[in-house]
Scaffold this motif. Structure first.
Motif, PDB file in Angstrom:
ATOM      1  N   HIS A 282       0.831  -1.196   0.000  1.00 37.47           N
ATOM      2  CA  HIS A 282       0.000   0.000   0.000  1.00 37.47           C
ATOM      3  C   HIS A 282       0.871   1.254   0.000  1.00 37.47           C
ATOM      4  O   HIS A 282       0.597   2.209  -0.752  1.00 37.47           O
ATOM      5  N   ALA A 283       1.921   1.255   0.812  1.00 38.46           N
ATOM      6  CA  ALA A 283       2.819   2.406   0.856  1.00 38.46           C
ATOM      7  C   ALA A 283       3.511   2.601  -0.491  1.00 38.46           C
ATOM      8  O   ALA A 283       3.601   3.720  -1.006  1.00 38.46           O
ATOM      9  N   LEU A 284       3.978   1.514  -1.069  1.00 36.50           N
ATOM     10  CA  LEU A 284       4.666   1.580  -2.354  1.00 36.50           C
ATOM     11  C   LEU A 284       3.744   2.119  -3.446  1.00 36.50           C
ATOM     12  O   LEU A 284       4.114   3.025  -4.209  1.00 36.50           O
ATOM     13  N   ASP A 285       2.537   1.579  -3.512  1.00 34.79           N
ATOM     14  CA  ASP A 285       1.571   2.030  -4.521  1.00 34.79           C
ATOM     15  C   ASP A 285       1.215   3.505  -4.342  1.00 34.79           C
ATOM     16  O   ASP A 285       1.050   4.242  -5.318  1.00 34.79           O
ATOM     17  N   THR A 286       1.109   3.936  -3.085  1.00 35.48           N
ATOM     18  CA  THR A 286       0.763   5.334  -2.806  1.00 35.48           C
ATOM     19  C   THR A 286       1.874   6.278  -3.254  1.00 35.48           C
ATOM     20  O   THR A 286       1.612   7.331  -3.861  1.00 35.48           O
ATOM     21  N   ILE A 287       3.119   5.921  -2.955  1.00 33.48           N
ATOM     22  CA  ILE A 287       4.252   6.761  -3.372  1.00 33.48           C
ATOM     23  C   ILE A 287       4.281   6.883  -4.894  1.00 33.48           C
ATOM     24  O   ILE A 287       4.416   7.976  -5.443  1.00 33.48           O
ATOM     25  N   VAL A 288       4.143   5.755  -5.573  1.00 30.31           N
ATOM     26  CA  VAL A 288       4.157   5.756  -7.040  1.00 30.31           C
ATOM     27  C   VAL A 288       3.015   6.612  -7.587  1.00 30.31           C
ATOM     28  O   VAL A 288       3.201   7.402  -8.530  1.00 30.31           O
ATOM     29  N   GLU A 289       1.845   6.488  -6.988  1.00 32.80           N
ATOM     30  CA  GLU A 289       0.680   7.256  -7.439  1.00 32.80           C
ATOM     31  C   GLU A 289       0.923   8.760  -7.309  1.00 32.80           C
ATOM     32  O   GLU A 289       0.596   9.536  -8.222  1.00 32.80           O
ATOM     33  N   VAL A 290       1.500   9.179  -6.184  1.00 33.42           N
ATOM     34  CA  VAL A 290       1.806  10.601  -5.985  1.00 33.42           C
ATOM     35  C   VAL A 290       2.838  11.070  -6.999  1.00 33.42           C
ATOM     36  O   VAL A 290       2.697  12.140  -7.610  1.00 33.42           O
ATOM     37  N   PHE A 291       3.882  10.282  -7.209  1.00 32.64           N
ATOM     38  CA  PHE A 291       4.930  10.654  -8.162  1.00 32.64           C
ATOM     39  C   PHE A 291       4.373  10.769  -9.573  1.00 32.64           C
ATOM     40  O   PHE A 291       4.735  11.682 -10.321  1.00 32.64           O
ATOM     41  N   GLU A 292       3.525   9.821  -9.943  1.00 27.58           N
ATOM     42  CA  GLU A 292       2.928   9.856 -11.282  1.00 27.58           C
ATOM     43  C   GLU A 292       2.039  11.096 -11.444  1.00 27.58           C
ATOM     44  O   GLU A 292       2.075  11.769 -12.480  1.00 27.58           O
ATOM     45  N   LYS A 293       1.269  11.377 -10.421  1.00 30.02           N
ATOM     46  CA  LYS A 293       0.373  12.536 -10.467  1.00 30.02           C
ATOM     47  C   LYS A 293       1.159  13.834 -10.571  1.00 30.02           C
ATOM     48  O   LYS A 293       0.772  14.764 -11.294  1.00 30.02           O
ATOM     49  N   GLU A 294       2.282  13.904  -9.845  1.00 27.31           N
ATOM     50  CA  GLU A 294       3.105  15.117  -9.842  1.00 27.31           C
ATOM     51  C   GLU A 294       4.105  15.150 -10.995  1.00 27.31           C
ATOM     52  O   GLU A 294       4.866  16.105 -11.127  1.00 27.31           O
ATOM     53  N   LYS A 295       4.101  14.060 -11.800  1.00 31.16           N
ATOM     54  CA  LYS A 295       5.036  13.936 -12.927  1.00 31.16           C
ATOM     55  C   LYS A 295       6.496  14.053 -12.474  1.00 31.16           C
ATOM     56  O   LYS A 295       7.316  14.771 -13.085  1.00 31.16           O
ATOM     57  N   ILE A 296       6.813  13.347 -11.387  1.00 29.73           N
ATOM     58  CA  ILE A 296       8.167  13.341 -10.835  1.00 29.73           C
ATOM     59  C   ILE A 296       8.905  12.100 -11.344  1.00 29.73           C
ATOM     60  O   ILE A 296       8.439  10.977 -11.137  1.00 29.73           O
ATOM     61  N   PRO A 297      10.041  12.264 -11.994  1.00 32.61           N
ATOM     62  CA  PRO A 297      10.814  11.102 -12.460  1.00 32.61           C
ATOM     63  C   PRO A 297      11.310  10.279 -11.264  1.00 32.61           C
ATOM     64  O   PRO A 297      11.716  10.836 -10.247  1.00 32.61           O
ATOM     65  N   TYR A 298      11.297   8.970 -11.418  1.00 35.21           N
ATOM     66  CA  TYR A 298      11.737   8.106 -10.319  1.00 35.21           C
ATOM     67  C   TYR A 298      12.184   6.760 -10.857  1.00 35.21           C
ATOM     68  O   TYR A 298      11.886   6.384 -11.995  1.00 35.21           O
ATOM     69  N   ILE A 299      12.892   6.041 -10.012  1.00 37.86           N
ATOM     70  CA  ILE A 299      13.252   4.653 -10.265  1.00 37.86           C
ATOM     71  C   ILE A 299      12.657   3.824  -9.134  1.00 37.86           C
ATOM     72  O   ILE A 299      12.853   4.160  -7.958  1.00 37.86           O
ATOM     73  N   LYS A 300      11.928   2.783  -9.460  1.00 36.71           N
ATOM     74  CA  LYS A 300      11.433   1.848  -8.444  1.00 36.71           C
ATOM     75  C   LYS A 300      12.297   0.599  -8.512  1.00 36.71           C
ATOM     76  O   LYS A 300      12.328  -0.075  -9.535  1.00 36.71           O
ATOM     77  N   ALA A 301      13.025   0.311  -7.448  1.00 34.93           N
ATOM     78  CA  ALA A 301      14.011  -0.763  -7.532  1.00 34.93           C
ATOM     79  C   ALA A 301      14.433  -1.247  -6.144  1.00 34.93           C
ATOM     80  O   ALA A 301      14.030  -0.704  -5.121  1.00 34.93           O
ATOM     81  N   LYS A 302      15.266  -2.239  -6.171  1.00 38.65           N
ATOM     82  CA  LYS A 302      15.787  -2.863  -4.955  1.00 38.65           C
ATOM     83  C   LYS A 302      16.929  -2.038  -4.373  1.00 38.65           C
ATOM     84  O   LYS A 302      17.710  -1.425  -5.096  1.00 38.65           O
ATOM     85  N   THR A 303      17.023  -2.023  -3.049  1.00 35.69           N
ATOM     86  CA  THR A 303      18.135  -1.369  -2.370  1.00 35.69           C
ATOM     87  C   THR A 303      18.916  -2.391  -1.547  1.00 35.69           C
ATOM     88  O   THR A 303      18.401  -3.457  -1.202  1.00 35.69           O
ATOM     89  N   TRP A 304      20.139  -2.067  -1.239  1.00 34.73           N
ATOM     90  CA  TRP A 304      21.003  -2.920  -0.415  1.00 34.73           C
ATOM     91  C   TRP A 304      21.188  -2.235   0.933  1.00 34.73           C
ATOM     92  O   TRP A 304      21.737  -1.160   1.020  1.00 34.73           O
ATOM     93  N   THR A 305      20.687  -2.871   1.988  1.00 32.44           N
ATOM     94  CA  THR A 305      20.846  -2.338   3.342  1.00 32.44           C
ATOM     95  C   THR A 305      22.004  -3.050   4.021  1.00 32.44           C
ATOM     96  O   THR A 305      21.992  -4.278   4.162  1.00 32.44           O
ATOM     97  N   THR A 306      22.998  -2.298   4.442  1.00 35.59           N
ATOM     98  CA  THR A 306      24.165  -2.887   5.099  1.00 35.59           C
ATOM     99  C   THR A 306      24.488  -2.144   6.384  1.00 35.59           C
ATOM    100  O   THR A 306      24.269  -0.932   6.484  1.00 35.59           O
ATOM    101  N   ASP A 307      25.024  -2.854   7.341  1.00 40.79           N
ATOM    102  CA  ASP A 307      25.488  -2.240   8.587  1.00 40.79           C
ATOM    103  C   ASP A 307      26.869  -1.618   8.439  1.00 40.79           C
ATOM    104  O   ASP A 307      27.270  -0.791   9.249  1.00 40.79           O
ATOM    105  N   ALA A 308      27.609  -2.059   7.423  1.00 40.14           N
ATOM    106  CA  ALA A 308      29.042  -1.737   7.371  1.00 40.14           C
ATOM    107  C   ALA A 308      29.389  -0.923   6.126  1.00 40.14           C
ATOM    108  O   ALA A 308      29.775  -1.469   5.100  1.00 40.14           O
TER     109      ALA A 308
END
Length: 256
Positions: A151-177
């Motif tokens: 739901h959060a992901l879909d909402t962010i995308v919907e806002v970006f699309e509505k505002e015509k904001i360029p974006y990349i939807k993709a995987k991130t790498w979370t590391t402690d180090a």
């Protein structure tokens, strides 16, 4: 009774009750259910100096106390707090915010980019995170990745699309180090589809899933790890980008 495994990090216990629970340290407050967590302390400072913020609570820790503020955006109440660097601190902060009564979150910050062509300030919406940290394994059974709340992901995308904001939807790498991002590890993460590296997303996704709250994250492309040499690209000096991203996060959070 959970099963003993070869490595302690794999010993997930689904019991929701611990010896110390967030409610032991954080009392419920009368506030909005919406909250933005931002790693841009300079933006919060500017908002505070402009008289836009009213402190409603505090997150206390042994090293830093983070004020939790309430503000108005388009006439609606929403909270904002500075993020705690790293997965462990982020998990603790989110736990106490949830205990206080917040239920809908947008997190915004910067991340290193792993692939060429992502400009400074280009926005990335993480749809999943590689769990190369320790906190998420205490909230969700072991797996290589964890997904963002749909739901959060879909909402962010919907806002970006509505505002015509360029974006990349993709995987991130979370590391402690962050000082152990080696060439081989970067190559592996890129082969898995990661476009950014940061220190908190997997923890945020895991805690929010465990506590059944809605949380999404927005990152902007910061330093560049895709080349032969690391390039800071002076991302810490991009004040206007940070300010605009916080405003966008406030707007998006209220749509959750």
């Amino acid at each position: 009774m959970f099963e003993k495994r070869e490595y302690p990090i794999l010993e997930f216990d689904p019991n929701s009750k611990a010896k110390i629970n967030p409610s032991n340290l954080a009392a419920k407050i009368e506030a909005t259910e919406y909250c933005v967590i931002t790693f841009f302390g300079d933006v919060i400072k500017e908002m505070l100096q402009s008289g836009m913020l009213n402190q409603v609570a505090t997150f206390y820790s042994a090293t830093v106390n983070l004020p939790i503020y309430e503000t108005k955006y388009n006439g609606k109440s929403i909270a904002i707090v500075q993020g705690f660097l790293g997965a462990a601190g982020s998990a603790g902060l989110l736990e106490e915010l949830i205990a206080m009564g917040f239920k809908k979150f947008i997190v915004c910050g910067a991340a290193g980019v792993l692939q060429k062509g992502i400009q400074v300030g280009h926005l990335v919406i993480p749809d999943s995170a590689v769990r190369d940290e320790g906190v998420s394994y205490h909230y969700v059974a072991p797996s290589r990745e964890i997904e963002c709340n749909k739901h959060a992901l879909d909402t962010i995308v919907e806002v970006f699309e509505k505002e015509k904001i360029p974006y990349i939807k993709a995987k991130t790498w979370t590391t402690d180090a962050f000082y152990r991002e080696t060439e081989d590890k970067i190559a592996l993460r890129v082969s898995e589809g990661c476009v950014t590296v940061e220190m908190e997303a997997a923890a945020f996704f895991a805690v929010s899933k465990f506590r059944n709250v809605v949380l999404g994250q927005i990152l902007f492309g910061g330093d560049d790890l895709s080349g032969v040499e690391w390039d800071s690209r002076q991302f810490n000096s991009r004040g206007e980008i940070r300010k605009n991203l916080v405003e966008l996060s406030l707007k998006t959070c209220l749509e959750l």
